[in-house]
Design a protein around this motif. Structure first.
Motif: not given
Length: 222
Positions: A24-30
């Motif tokens: 999930v490293r690309s899930y940067t948006s809160p």
């Protein structure tokens, strides 16, 4: 339209603590992070067939049926307070003594009731004889976290066949560890499908992850 924002069974931070951190490293948006955990929580609840995460304002209606023969109002000289005496007199005047004393909420803790918290907001009786009554919650025992049982005092005018509407909150205020893991498995399954719909090359099988989550949640089914 308001978004569905339950308290998640597991946080995104918990998802990042283990083997799924790289996934999930690309899930940067809160917001995207929250949405992932919200959806995972709801999928776990669907798998269990019941509410698990904390909730409030849930409305349920049940039909009042049955009565313990030992609890009939005329079964012996049971001492009554003033409210109970008035309720009995009203029941006799209406031609019935078959008053229901028990109710059950559909949502309760199938395991770990000590971690479950209830918030009973209102009970309304819609009588089969006509007329509604808002119940004084101070006179009601329960609900019990392990069964959802509510016990009405003697004298409550609740004839068989009446409908009762409950408005309440509940859920695991402290989430059991296995449900945290189930939510993480469900979130990982969603992430794998989003990253690679062909399910190849990421070292995780989304079907296996979802199956593991379902297996945990199945133990919480009613």
């Amino acid at each position: 339209m308001a978004a569905d924002t339950p308290t998640p069974l597991a946080t995104f931070a918990q998802l990042q603590e283990g083997a799924f951190a790289d996934l999930v490293r690309s899930y940067t948006s809160p917001q995207v992070q929250q949405d992932l955990m919200f959806e995972s929580t709801r999928l776990c609840e669907r798998a269990a067939g019941r509410r698990l995460a904390p909730f409030t304002g849930l409305t349920e209606t049940e039909r009042a049926t049955g009565i313990d023969p030992d609890e009939y109002i005329d079964a012996g000289n049971v001492p009554l307070d003033l409210a109970g005496t008035l309720g009995r007199s009203y029941a006799y005047a209406m031609g019935t003594t078959s008053l229901v004393r028990h109710g059950w909420l559909r949502q309760f803790a199938p395991h770990y009731p000590e971690l479950w918290t209830y918030s009973l907001q209102s009970i309304t009786i819609h009588r089969s004889y006509g007329g509604d009554q808002v119940v004084n919650l101070a006179n009601v025992r329960g609900p019990d976290p392990d069964t959802g049982h509510i016990w009405y005092p003697i004298g409550t005018f609740l004839p068989i066949g009446s409908y009762v509407t409950y408005v309440y909150g509940g859920g695991y205020s402290t989430v059991p560890a296995d449900l945290v893991r189930a939510c993480k498995y469900m979130a990982a399954s969603i992430a794998v499908r989003e990253l690679d719909p062909t399910m190849a090359g990421h070292g995780h099988d989304p079907d296996a992850l979802a199956a593991d989550a379902h297996a945990i949640c199945a133990d919480y089914q009613g």
